[in-house]
Design a protein around this motif. Sequence first.
Motif, PDB file in Angstrom:
ATOM      1  N   UNK B 308      18.281  -7.007   4.526  1.00  0.00           N
ATOM      2  CA  UNK B 308      16.950  -6.483   4.850  1.00  0.00           C
ATOM      3  C   UNK B 308      17.014  -5.020   5.261  1.00  0.00           C
ATOM      4  N   UNK B 309      18.079  -4.650   5.989  1.00  0.00           N
ATOM      5  CA  UNK B 309      18.197  -3.245   6.398  1.00  0.00           C
ATOM      6  C   UNK B 309      18.371  -2.352   5.175  1.00  0.00           C
ATOM      7  N   UNK B 310      19.185  -2.820   4.208  1.00  0.00           N
ATOM      8  CA  UNK B 310      19.374  -2.033   2.989  1.00  0.00           C
ATOM      9  C   UNK B 310      18.068  -1.898   2.231  1.00  0.00           C
ATOM     10  N   UNK B 311      17.276  -2.999   2.248  1.00  0.00           N
ATOM     11  CA  UNK B 311      15.981  -2.969   1.573  1.00  0.00           C
ATOM     12  C   UNK B 311      15.076  -1.916   2.202  1.00  0.00           C
ATOM     13  N   UNK B 312      15.104  -1.862   3.542  1.00  0.00           N
ATOM     14  CA  UNK B 312      14.349  -0.854   4.275  1.00  0.00           C
ATOM     15  C   UNK B 312      14.690   0.546   3.794  1.00  0.00           C
ATOM     16  N   UNK B 313      16.007   0.798   3.742  1.00  0.00           N
ATOM     17  CA  UNK B 313      16.481   2.135   3.412  1.00  0.00           C
ATOM     18  C   UNK B 313      16.118   2.465   1.970  1.00  0.00           C
ATOM     19  N   UNK B 314      16.275   1.466   1.103  1.00  0.00           N
ATOM     20  CA  UNK B 314      15.969   1.630  -0.309  1.00  0.00           C
ATOM     21  C   UNK B 314      14.498   2.013  -0.484  1.00  0.00           C
ATOM     22  N   UNK B 315      13.622   1.281   0.223  1.00  0.00           N
ATOM     23  CA  UNK B 315      12.191   1.568   0.126  1.00  0.00           C
ATOM     24  C   UNK B 315      11.892   2.972   0.636  1.00  0.00           C
ATOM     25  N   UNK B 316      12.565   3.349   1.732  1.00  0.00           N
ATOM     26  CA  UNK B 316      12.312   4.680   2.269  1.00  0.00           C
ATOM     27  C   UNK B 316      12.727   5.763   1.274  1.00  0.00           C
ATOM     28  N   UNK B 317      13.823   5.508   0.557  1.00  0.00           N
ATOM     29  CA  UNK B 317      14.295   6.509  -0.387  1.00  0.00           C
ATOM     30  C   UNK B 317      13.429   6.564  -1.631  1.00  0.00           C
ATOM     31  N   UNK B 318      12.667   5.489  -1.887  1.00  0.00           N
ATOM     32  CA  UNK B 318      11.966   5.388  -3.160  1.00  0.00           C
ATOM     33  C   UNK B 318      10.504   5.800  -3.080  1.00  0.00           C
ATOM     34  N   UNK B 319       9.791   5.308  -2.064  1.00  0.00           N
ATOM     35  CA  UNK B 319       8.341   5.415  -2.075  1.00  0.00           C
ATOM     36  C   UNK B 319       7.844   6.606  -1.262  1.00  0.00           C
ATOM     37  N   UNK B 320       6.828   7.323  -1.770  1.00  0.00           N
ATOM     38  CA  UNK B 320       6.210   8.390  -0.981  1.00  0.00           C
ATOM     39  C   UNK B 320       5.254   7.818   0.047  1.00  0.00           C
ATOM     40  N   UNK B 321       4.813   8.667   0.947  1.00  0.00           N
ATOM     41  CA  UNK B 321       3.965   8.236   2.051  1.00  0.00           C
ATOM     42  C   UNK B 321       2.546   7.931   1.581  1.00  0.00           C
ATOM     43  N   UNK B 322       1.923   6.944   2.209  1.00  0.00           N
ATOM     44  CA  UNK B 322       0.522   6.632   1.900  1.00  0.00           C
ATOM     45  C   UNK B 322      -0.410   7.670   2.534  1.00  0.00           C
ATOM     46  N   UNK B 323      -1.668   7.679   2.049  1.00  0.00           N
ATOM     47  CA  UNK B 323      -2.684   8.438   2.769  1.00  0.00           C
ATOM     48  C   UNK B 323      -3.255   7.510   3.826  1.00  0.00           C
ATOM     49  N   UNK B 324      -3.795   8.068   4.932  1.00  0.00           N
ATOM     50  CA  UNK B 324      -4.117   7.193   6.051  1.00  0.00           C
ATOM     51  C   UNK B 324      -5.224   6.195   5.726  1.00  0.00           C
ATOM     52  N   UNK B 325      -6.285   6.643   5.014  1.00  0.00           N
ATOM     53  CA  UNK B 325      -7.370   5.704   4.712  1.00  0.00           C
ATOM     54  C   UNK B 325      -6.905   4.638   3.734  1.00  0.00           C
ATOM     55  N   UNK B 326      -5.981   5.036   2.825  1.00  0.00           N
ATOM     56  CA  UNK B 326      -5.423   4.031   1.910  1.00  0.00           C
ATOM     57  C   UNK B 326      -4.661   2.968   2.684  1.00  0.00           C
ATOM     58  N   UNK B 327      -3.911   3.432   3.684  1.00  0.00           N
ATOM     59  CA  UNK B 327      -3.142   2.512   4.518  1.00  0.00           C
ATOM     60  C   UNK B 327      -4.046   1.499   5.181  1.00  0.00           C
ATOM     61  N   UNK B 328      -5.149   2.004   5.784  1.00  0.00           N
ATOM     62  CA  UNK B 328      -6.049   1.109   6.508  1.00  0.00           C
ATOM     63  C   UNK B 328      -6.736   0.135   5.560  1.00  0.00           C
ATOM     64  N   UNK B 329      -7.230   0.634   4.413  1.00  0.00           N
ATOM     65  CA  UNK B 329      -7.949  -0.292   3.540  1.00  0.00           C
ATOM     66  C   UNK B 329      -6.976  -1.278   2.901  1.00  0.00           C
ATOM     67  N   UNK B 330      -5.729  -0.846   2.695  1.00  0.00           N
ATOM     68  CA  UNK B 330      -4.733  -1.787   2.170  1.00  0.00           C
ATOM     69  C   UNK B 330      -4.506  -2.931   3.150  1.00  0.00           C
ATOM     70  N   UNK B 331      -4.380  -2.567   4.435  1.00  0.00           N
ATOM     71  CA  UNK B 331      -4.143  -3.586   5.455  1.00  0.00           C
ATOM     72  C   UNK B 331      -5.307  -4.538   5.606  1.00  0.00           C
ATOM     73  N   UNK B 332      -6.523  -3.984   5.707  1.00  0.00           N
ATOM     74  CA  UNK B 332      -7.665  -4.831   6.024  1.00  0.00           C
ATOM     75  C   UNK B 332      -8.246  -5.514   4.802  1.00  0.00           C
ATOM     76  N   UNK B 333      -8.288  -4.792   3.672  1.00  0.00           N
ATOM     77  CA  UNK B 333      -9.002  -5.356   2.518  1.00  0.00           C
ATOM     78  C   UNK B 333      -8.104  -6.097   1.559  1.00  0.00           C
TER      79      UNK B 333
END
Lengths: 168, 354
Positions: B308-333
């Motif tokens: 799981x720790x490697x997965x964390x690191x892998x994701x961090x190396x791969x994906x760019x940061x979300x925009x804040x409103x995208x983050x919120x609507x992703x979580x709630x909707x």
Amino acid sequence: MQTALFIIFGLLAVLGALNLLFQRHPINSALSLIVVMMSLAVLYWSLGAEFLAAAQVIVYSGAIMVLFVFVIMLLNAGEEERTHGSQIAYIAGIPGAAAIFCLLTFVFLSEKKQLGTTQLGGYLTSAVSNITEISHTLFTSLLLPFEVTSILILVAILGAVVLARKEL
Amino acid sequence: MSHITPSFTTFLLLTIVKIVVVLVITLTAVAYTVLLERKVLGRMQNRWGPSRVGPFGLLQPLADGIKLFLKEDMMPLAVERPLFVLAPIIALSCALISISVVPFGAKTMVGGVDLFQIADLNIGLLVILGITSIGVYGIALSGWSSNNKYSLFGSLRASAQLVSYELALGLSLVGVVLRAQSLSLRDIVNSQSAHGMRSWNVFGGCQIIGFFIYLMAAYAETNRAPFDLPEAESELVAGYHTEYSSMKFAMFFMAEYANMITVACVATLLFFGGAGSPFGHLFDGFASTGFLHAVLPIFWFVAKILFFLLLYIWVRATLPRFRYDQLMSFGWKFLMPVAMLNILATALALAYHG
């Protein structure tokens, strides 16, 4: 052992409540309220209501108080100014508080038999889970009040949304 | 053997020893997770990562620790002093407390005390959730007491994000609880131990949707990329810990990595069978008694955590940061409704099968 736990956290709850009243800064008061809620959770736990304790921590200290702190931080509320308050508060407040205290004590003492007793810390070591019993009661004999409460909360949320929309 | 009640002194001594050992191991693991992250991240970005201190850079955490200890502890003038000091303490202690209910290995009783778990509580899962929700205060207070607009923005973002994703996180675990019919982490692990990999919740338990919701919510809960908005350095300097230096900063840093480890522990326990072997009882005859019997489950547990720790690191190396409103609507909707549907489906399936 359990008595010691009870005394420590009971004292902590009372001290937190007093601190809540005497602090001038709202954020300090909010933090004292969190201390009160956490100590109450420990008291529930020592009485064998472990689910109630967890719910107290997650819902009250974890969610509701975060919102309180959030609002205080956003409004940047300053220190409160001490006023002398109205005369009525002094005249009615202390006797009123004393009356409520006496009334509650009277009720608890006179209804002692009906309320029953529980053993302090008697359930801490046992592996019995009261979650099953709580959910059984909630979904059988108390189903209607439970569902009505949830609709009430839904209405309150909708009301908040409507009020917020009006200001936009 | 489990019915022997230990005497109070044995219990106290063994518990203190357990607490010390678990704390030391967790803090060492935190230090080396940082190194692991820097190394793996380096290799993924086609560079070496730390390689100068000791063989393969293995002493780098030590050097980092000494550096942070010896740095000047700055106390800005305009901060709210008591809360400024209290905030990192809350963050770190909450991150470390939740490890106490995690069962690290198979139940091994010595003198009536379970060796591989500090406390087996019947509401273990709720304890972890509760302590995580208390940890929000560390971040919220640090930003507010710093008296710095970037810190305040960072902490507001962080608290809003944590409170929102806590819901999806909690709901994604309900399916597992329904299957295990208990909130005790030990019981949840035992409910998945029958046939090895096939009875793990993520495969045989059909909780794969719940698992992915948990995984995404957990990234947000630990403020990790791609949800690391609270410390978005291009917008907020460093977020809520902008004003912190020396050991106080190190405490936030350690809290973040300790939270990563806790979240990995919970994912392992709830979805991947905890300390159970993926082969079930296939090789039980090979190591049925003695030392190997006690150590093998720990090996599986550590291996799953490492994954799981490697997965964390892998994701961090791969994906760019979300925009804040995208983050919120992703979580709630998105995450919330899917988690609800998952609960519904699991409950219906369980009711149908009886």
